[in-house]
Scaffold this motif. Sequence first.
Motif, PDB file in Angstrom:
ATOM      1  N   ARG A   1      10.778   3.592  -4.293  1.00 28.37           N
ATOM      2  CA  ARG A   1       9.441   3.531  -3.586  1.00 28.37           C
ATOM      3  C   ARG A   1       9.113   4.779  -2.949  1.00 28.37           C
ATOM      4  O   ARG A   1       7.795   4.801  -2.993  1.00 28.37           O
ATOM      5  CB  ARG A   1       9.660   2.369  -2.598  1.00 28.37           C
ATOM      6  CG  ARG A   1      10.013   0.940  -3.127  1.00 28.37           C
ATOM      7  CD  ARG A   1       9.866  -0.073  -2.304  1.00 28.37           C
ATOM      8  NE  ARG A   1      10.554   0.087  -0.766  1.00 28.37           N
ATOM      9  CZ  ARG A   1      10.474   0.224   0.306  1.00 28.37           C
ATOM     10  NH1 ARG A   1       9.128   0.197   0.550  1.00 28.37           N
ATOM     11  NH2 ARG A   1      11.232   0.343   1.549  1.00 28.37           N
ATOM     12  N   PHE A   2       9.898   5.534  -2.246  1.00 33.47           N
ATOM     13  CA  PHE A   2       9.576   6.805  -1.593  1.00 33.47           C
ATOM     14  C   PHE A   2       9.949   7.985  -2.639  1.00 33.47           C
ATOM     15  O   PHE A   2      11.106   8.067  -3.116  1.00 33.47           O
ATOM     16  CB  PHE A   2      10.272   6.907  -0.275  1.00 33.47           C
ATOM     17  CG  PHE A   2       9.850   5.884   0.668  1.00 33.47           C
ATOM     18  CD1 PHE A   2       9.111   4.804   0.439  1.00 33.47           C
ATOM     19  CD2 PHE A   2      10.163   5.949   2.156  1.00 33.47           C
ATOM     20  CE1 PHE A   2       8.548   3.881   1.325  1.00 33.47           C
ATOM     21  CE2 PHE A   2       9.900   5.348   3.116  1.00 33.47           C
ATOM     22  CZ  PHE A   2       8.971   4.198   2.689  1.00 33.47           C
ATOM     23  N   THR A   3       9.292   8.906  -2.376  1.00 35.68           N
ATOM     24  CA  THR A   3       9.601  10.472  -3.057  1.00 35.68           C
ATOM     25  C   THR A   3       9.191  11.394  -1.981  1.00 35.68           C
ATOM     26  O   THR A   3       8.326  11.610  -1.589  1.00 35.68           O
ATOM     27  CB  THR A   3       8.691  10.703  -4.117  1.00 35.68           C
ATOM     28  OG1 THR A   3       8.731   9.558  -5.279  1.00 35.68           O
ATOM     29  CG2 THR A   3       8.951  11.775  -5.041  1.00 35.68           C
TER      30      THR A   3
ATOM     31  N   GLY B   1       0.891  -1.191   0.028  1.00 29.64           N
ATOM     32  CA  GLY B   1      -0.155  -0.005  -0.026  1.00 29.64           C
ATOM     33  C   GLY B   1       0.729   1.104   0.004  1.00 29.64           C
ATOM     34  O   GLY B   1       2.045   1.031  -0.139  1.00 29.64           O
ATOM     35  N   SER B   2       0.089   2.415   0.183  1.00 32.31           N
ATOM     36  CA  SER B   2       0.709   3.746  -0.046  1.00 32.31           C
ATOM     37  C   SER B   2       0.184   4.420   1.174  1.00 32.31           C
ATOM     38  O   SER B   2      -1.017   4.480   1.629  1.00 32.31           O
ATOM     39  CB  SER B   2       0.461   4.349  -1.212  1.00 32.31           C
ATOM     40  OG  SER B   2       0.833   3.539  -2.288  1.00 32.31           O
TER      41      SER B   2
ATOM     42  N   ARG C   1       0.906   9.050   2.254  1.00 33.34           N
ATOM     43  CA  ARG C   1       1.833  10.178   2.175  1.00 33.34           C
ATOM     44  C   ARG C   1       1.850  10.674   3.640  1.00 33.34           C
ATOM     45  O   ARG C   1       0.895  11.174   4.390  1.00 33.34           O
ATOM     46  CB  ARG C   1       0.847  11.209   1.368  1.00 33.34           C
ATOM     47  CG  ARG C   1       1.878  12.427   0.886  1.00 33.34           C
ATOM     48  CD  ARG C   1       0.867  13.563   0.090  1.00 33.34           C
ATOM     49  NE  ARG C   1      -0.057  13.972   0.963  1.00 33.34           N
ATOM     50  CZ  ARG C   1      -0.813  15.074   0.715  1.00 33.34           C
ATOM     51  NH1 ARG C   1      -0.620  15.458  -0.758  1.00 33.34           N
ATOM     52  NH2 ARG C   1      -1.575  15.686   1.309  1.00 33.34           N
TER      53      ARG C   1
ATOM     54  N   ASP D   1       9.307  -1.136   6.862  1.00 36.68           N
ATOM     55  CA  ASP D   1       9.107   0.159   6.742  1.00 36.68           C
ATOM     56  C   ASP D   1       8.361   0.579   8.077  1.00 36.68           C
ATOM     57  O   ASP D   1       8.358   1.683   8.250  1.00 36.68           O
ATOM     58  CB  ASP D   1       8.041   0.545   5.495  1.00 36.68           C
ATOM     59  CG  ASP D   1       8.949   0.634   4.052  1.00 36.68           C
ATOM     60  OD1 ASP D   1       8.343   0.057   3.339  1.00 36.68           O
ATOM     61  OD2 ASP D   1      10.342   0.536   4.306  1.00 36.68           O
TER      62      ASP D   1
ATOM     63  N   HIS E   1       5.949  10.732   0.048  1.00 33.66           N
ATOM     64  CA  HIS E   1       5.203   9.799  -0.572  1.00 33.66           C
ATOM     65  C   HIS E   1       5.658   8.330  -0.627  1.00 33.66           C
ATOM     66  O   HIS E   1       6.719   8.194  -0.961  1.00 33.66           O
ATOM     67  CB  HIS E   1       5.089  10.389  -2.009  1.00 33.66           C
ATOM     68  CG  HIS E   1       4.630  11.625  -2.177  1.00 33.66           C
ATOM     69  ND1 HIS E   1       3.142  12.052  -2.360  1.00 33.66           N
ATOM     70  CD2 HIS E   1       5.237  12.939  -2.218  1.00 33.66           C
ATOM     71  CE1 HIS E   1       3.255  13.360  -2.490  1.00 33.66           C
ATOM     72  NE2 HIS E   1       4.344  13.869  -2.525  1.00 33.66           N
ATOM     73  N   MET E   2       5.064   7.519   0.180  1.00 35.16           N
ATOM     74  CA  MET E   2       5.561   6.119   0.310  1.00 35.16           C
ATOM     75  C   MET E   2       4.690   5.000  -0.355  1.00 35.16           C
ATOM     76  O   MET E   2       3.504   4.957   0.011  1.00 35.16           O
ATOM     77  CB  MET E   2       5.709   5.863   1.880  1.00 35.16           C
ATOM     78  CG  MET E   2       6.516   6.849   2.552  1.00 35.16           C
ATOM     79  SD  MET E   2       6.730   6.227   4.357  1.00 35.16           S
ATOM     80  CE  MET E   2       4.905   6.428   4.781  1.00 35.16           C
ATOM     81  N   ASN E   3       5.129   4.433  -1.376  1.00 36.98           N
ATOM     82  CA  ASN E   3       4.631   3.507  -2.041  1.00 36.98           C
ATOM     83  C   ASN E   3       5.202   1.988  -1.980  1.00 36.98           C
ATOM     84  O   ASN E   3       6.223   1.799  -1.457  1.00 36.98           O
ATOM     85  CB  ASN E   3       4.743   3.839  -3.644  1.00 36.98           C
ATOM     86  CG  ASN E   3       3.819   5.298  -4.046  1.00 36.98           C
ATOM     87  OD1 ASN E   3       2.988   5.354  -3.323  1.00 36.98           O
ATOM     88  ND2 ASN E   3       4.710   5.842  -4.549  1.00 36.98           N
ATOM     89  N   SER E   4       4.484   1.181  -2.236  1.00 38.87           N
ATOM     90  CA  SER E   4       4.894  -0.515  -2.326  1.00 38.87           C
ATOM     91  C   SER E   4       5.568  -0.496  -0.803  1.00 38.87           C
ATOM     92  O   SER E   4       6.728  -1.079  -0.672  1.00 38.87           O
ATOM     93  CB  SER E   4       5.982  -0.588  -3.303  1.00 38.87           C
ATOM     94  OG  SER E   4       5.607  -0.391  -4.522  1.00 38.87           O
ATOM     95  N   LEU E   5       4.939  -0.231   0.173  1.00 42.96           N
ATOM     96  CA  LEU E   5       5.214  -0.390   1.516  1.00 42.96           C
ATOM     97  C   LEU E   5       5.471  -1.845   1.938  1.00 42.96           C
ATOM     98  O   LEU E   5       4.848  -2.648   1.370  1.00 42.96           O
ATOM     99  CB  LEU E   5       4.199   0.330   2.548  1.00 42.96           C
ATOM    100  CG  LEU E   5       4.322   1.862   2.338  1.00 42.96           C
ATOM    101  CD1 LEU E   5       3.184   2.637   2.960  1.00 42.96           C
ATOM    102  CD2 LEU E   5       5.601   2.290   3.378  1.00 42.96           C
TER     103      LEU E   5
END
Length: 125
Positions: free
Chosen positions: A67-69, A16-17, A19, A90, A82-86
């Motif tokens: 994965r993070f921006t 999941g993601s 922010r 993490d 912004h955190m994706n593909s957690l």
Amino acid sequence: EVQLQASGGGLVQPGGSLRLSCAASGFTLDDYAITWFRRAPGKEREGVSSIYSSNGNTYYADVVKGRFTISRDNAKNTVYLHMNSLKSEDTAVYYCAAAQRDPRLVWKEAEYDYWGRGTQVTVSS
């Protein structure tokens, strides 16, 4: 009064993601390098991502690259992570920190002038 406030944490499933937000009061975030750190249970705090003020350069720990921006919204005086593909690894309390001068060593905590209270991120099914 100078304050940093981290928010946006929560419980999310693997893959999941989320922010995270780092909002400032009492100073302008764009004039500072902003770095996200995290502390996982039983581990030392580690650097995650940073954005510098002088040149906008961004930095990422190897474990979050791709994965993070990190980004800034100057109008809102806020920096986002912004955190994706957690992943479960993490899971941690995430903190944001501000440095008036761009750090020579991005993950060195002593380089930072202000710290916010953390926000909990839990990645679990």
